[in-house]
Design a protein around this motif. Structure first.
Motif, mmCIF file in Angstrom:
data_model
loop_
_atom_site.group_PDB
_atom_site.id
_atom_site.type_symbol
_atom_site.label_atom_id
_atom_site.label_comp_id
_atom_site.label_asym_id
_atom_site.label_seq_id
_atom_site.Cartn_x
_atom_site.Cartn_y
_atom_site.Cartn_z
ATOM 1 N N VAL A 213 2.302 -21.688 -5.482
ATOM 2 C CA VAL A 213 2.392 -20.029 -5.522
ATOM 3 C C VAL A 213 2.973 -19.366 -4.324
ATOM 4 C CG1 VAL A 213 0.825 -17.942 -5.658
ATOM 5 C CG2 VAL A 213 0.192 -20.455 -6.725
ATOM 6 N N ARG A 214 3.736 -18.271 -4.797
ATOM 7 C CA ARG A 214 4.481 -17.217 -3.785
ATOM 8 C C ARG A 214 4.264 -15.966 -4.286
ATOM 9 N NH1 ARG A 214 4.453 -21.361 -1.611
ATOM 10 N NH2 ARG A 214 6.320 -22.782 -0.841
ATOM 11 N N VAL A 215 3.346 -15.120 -3.397
ATOM 12 C CA VAL A 215 2.893 -13.824 -3.913
ATOM 13 C C VAL A 215 3.767 -12.768 -2.996
ATOM 14 C CG1 VAL A 215 0.822 -12.416 -3.985
ATOM 15 C CG2 VAL A 215 0.596 -14.352 -4.342
ATOM 16 N N ASN A 216 4.172 -12.093 -4.236
ATOM 17 C CA ASN A 216 4.950 -10.645 -3.259
ATOM 18 C C ASN A 216 4.293 -9.284 -3.604
ATOM 19 O OD1 ASN A 216 7.362 -12.276 -2.364
ATOM 20 N ND2 ASN A 216 8.079 -12.357 -4.532
ATOM 21 N N LEU A 217 3.465 -8.941 -2.750
ATOM 22 C CA LEU A 217 2.548 -7.959 -2.678
ATOM 23 C C LEU A 217 3.339 -6.487 -2.870
ATOM 24 C CD1 LEU A 217 -0.609 -9.047 -1.133
ATOM 25 C CD2 LEU A 217 -0.178 -9.157 -3.350
ATOM 26 N N ASP A 218 3.022 -5.548 -3.534
ATOM 27 C CA ASP A 218 3.816 -4.167 -3.617
ATOM 28 C C ASP A 218 2.587 -3.247 -3.197
ATOM 29 O OD1 ASP A 218 4.952 -1.794 -3.898
ATOM 30 O OD2 ASP A 218 5.556 -2.436 -5.758
ATOM 31 N N MET A 219 2.437 -2.557 -2.123
ATOM 32 C CA MET A 219 1.301 -1.707 -1.919
ATOM 33 C C MET A 219 1.492 -0.501 -2.639
ATOM 34 S SD MET A 219 -0.039 -3.411 0.661
ATOM 35 C CE MET A 219 -1.334 -2.214 1.491
ATOM 36 N N ALA A 220 2.495 -0.125 -3.214
ATOM 37 C CA ALA A 220 2.557 1.152 -4.032
ATOM 38 C C ALA A 220 2.188 0.702 -5.573
ATOM 39 C CB ALA A 220 4.091 1.393 -3.855
ATOM 40 N N ALA A 221 2.103 -0.333 -5.851
ATOM 41 C CA ALA A 221 1.815 -0.840 -7.331
ATOM 42 C C ALA A 221 0.263 -0.412 -7.608
ATOM 43 C CB ALA A 221 1.820 -2.343 -7.457
ATOM 44 N N PRO A 222 -0.071 -0.203 -8.861
ATOM 45 C CA PRO A 222 -1.252 0.186 -9.350
ATOM 46 C C PRO A 222 -2.187 -0.865 -9.248
ATOM 47 C CG PRO A 222 0.087 0.000 -11.029
ATOM 48 C CD PRO A 222 0.798 -0.153 -10.025
ATOM 49 N N ASP A 223 -3.392 -0.679 -8.887
ATOM 50 C CA ASP A 223 -4.460 -1.968 -9.146
ATOM 51 C C ASP A 223 -4.235 -2.734 -10.314
ATOM 52 O OD1 ASP A 223 -5.413 -0.974 -6.561
ATOM 53 O OD2 ASP A 223 -7.039 -0.122 -7.185
ATOM 54 N N PRO A 224 -4.404 -3.751 -10.240
ATOM 55 C CA PRO A 224 -4.209 -4.696 -11.569
ATOM 56 C C PRO A 224 -5.380 -4.600 -12.249
ATOM 57 C CG PRO A 224 -4.931 -6.113 -9.584
ATOM 58 C CD PRO A 224 -4.679 -4.700 -9.077
ATOM 59 N N ALA A 225 -5.179 -4.589 -13.825
ATOM 60 C CA ALA A 225 -6.100 -4.524 -14.900
ATOM 61 C C ALA A 225 -6.624 -5.974 -14.952
ATOM 62 C CB ALA A 225 -5.408 -3.833 -16.066
ATOM 63 N N GLY A 226 -7.833 -6.002 -15.613
ATOM 64 C CA GLY A 226 -8.439 -7.088 -16.065
ATOM 65 C C GLY A 226 -9.988 -7.038 -15.286
ATOM 66 N N VAL A 227 -10.559 -8.263 -15.281
ATOM 67 C CA VAL A 227 -11.641 -8.493 -14.791
ATOM 68 C C VAL A 227 -11.855 -9.663 -13.443
ATOM 69 C CG1 VAL A 227 -12.890 -7.892 -16.949
ATOM 70 C CG2 VAL A 227 -12.427 -10.394 -16.348
ATOM 71 N N GLU A 228 -12.914 -9.433 -12.723
ATOM 72 C CA GLU A 228 -13.009 -10.373 -11.732
ATOM 73 C C GLU A 228 -13.351 -11.822 -12.029
ATOM 74 O OE1 GLU A 228 -16.014 -9.050 -8.984
ATOM 75 O OE2 GLU A 228 -14.301 -7.642 -8.001
ATOM 76 N N VAL A 229 -13.212 -12.899 -11.663
ATOM 77 C CA VAL A 229 -13.443 -14.267 -12.067
ATOM 78 C C VAL A 229 -14.919 -14.566 -12.171
ATOM 79 C CG1 VAL A 229 -13.370 -15.265 -9.794
ATOM 80 C CG2 VAL A 229 -12.721 -16.580 -11.845
ATOM 81 N N PHE A 230 -15.663 -13.570 -11.372
ATOM 82 C CA PHE A 230 -17.042 -14.155 -11.516
ATOM 83 C C PHE A 230 -17.741 -13.406 -12.726
ATOM 84 C CE2 PHE A 230 -16.548 -14.545 -6.672
ATOM 85 C CZ PHE A 230 -17.493 -15.583 -6.787
#
Length: 268
Positions: A199-216
């Motif tokens: 896995v290679r993650v490219n983060l974008d601080m300006a991007a909106p928070d991701p939609a969805g639910v937490e794994v818990f």
């Protein structure tokens, strides 16, 4: 920007728990597969293979994956899961494993080409579930993969799955069947963590928070449902005769081996 991720945020014990979960599901599923290989009626054979696919694909692969994902995080950033894609990964895992087991368990007679075909399909099923499950992961940015490690993860899953199926067919001893489950657990867990290393993650601080639910939010009820569902194949395996006992029973109408030859005089 490229960003390091954590795979053991909750500690290395989570990897052990994930592996043990996979071993339980795979051992039970392989036991069902062995029963299928010795079943005479096609419908009974398919029923055993369905239970095997549910145990391996549902618990041994899918539940194991999301237990391991409890340790995945992007420090300081949220990680969410798309529920529809998560459910799709579960369906694909069970269906793909069923196809692999169908190639291997549809006949009682051993065949190398069936073993290889089943090992390849089952190994690819592990990868299909993993990368579909990773498709459900949502972060503030994009997720990519190192191609070489992805190929290695595929190779690990295929080789170990083939070895596990071979152990299942090669012997009827309980210890070897358990060993097959341990090997299959290696296939699933080893593939998972190799895939996660890719896995290679490219983060974008300006991007909106991701939609969805937490794994818990969904893992605990799913884990409870999986434990309840496992009761069905467990009871089936415990109540079924030992593999091979059916083959030892002579078909109806067949004279016993020690019966005297008939000479036209009725034997009473």
């Amino acid at each position: 920007m490229s960003h390091d991720v954590l795979h053991f945020e909750m500690g290395a014990w989570l990897m052990v728990l994930a592996y043990l979960t996979s071993v339980v599901g795979c051992t039970l599923g392989l036991a069902c597969t062995l029963q299928a290989r010795h079943a005479r009626a096609p419908k009974i054979r398919l029923a055993w293979l369905g239970l095997a696919a549910l145990s391996i694909g549902g618990t041994g692969i899918w539940v194991m994956h999301f237990i391991a994902m409890l340790g995945f995080s992007t420090p300081g950033m949220p990680v969410r899961y798309d529920i529809a894609r998560t459910i799709l990964s579960a369906v694909l895992a069970v269906a793909a494993v069923f196809l692999g087991l169908l190639a291997f368990g549809a006949r009682s007679r051993f065949s190398w080409w069936r073993l290889v075909a089943a090992g390849v399909i089952t190994g690819l099923a592990v990868n299909l579930m993993h990368y579909t499950g990773m498709w459900a992961v949502q972060v503030k940015g994009e997720i990519g993969y190192h191609a070489g490690l992805v190929l290695l993860s595929i190779l690990i899953a295929v080789v170990a799955a083939t070895a596990a199926l071979w152990f299942t067919a090669a012997t009827r001893r309980l210890v070897h069947r358990f060993l097959a489950g341990l090997v299959m657990g290696v296939a699933v867990t080893g593939m998972h963590y190799t895939g996660m290393a890719a896995v290679r993650v490219n983060l974008d601080m300006a991007a909106p928070d991701p939609a969805g639910v937490e794994v818990f939010s969904f893992l605990f009820p799913v884990f409870v449902l999986a434990a309840i569902a496992m009761a069905v194949p467990i009871c089936a395996v415990l109540m079924a005769p030992a593999p091979g006992e059916r083959d030892e029973e002579p078909p109806a109408g067949t004279p016993e081996p020690h019966a005297p030859a008939r000479s036209g005089i009725a034997v009473r």
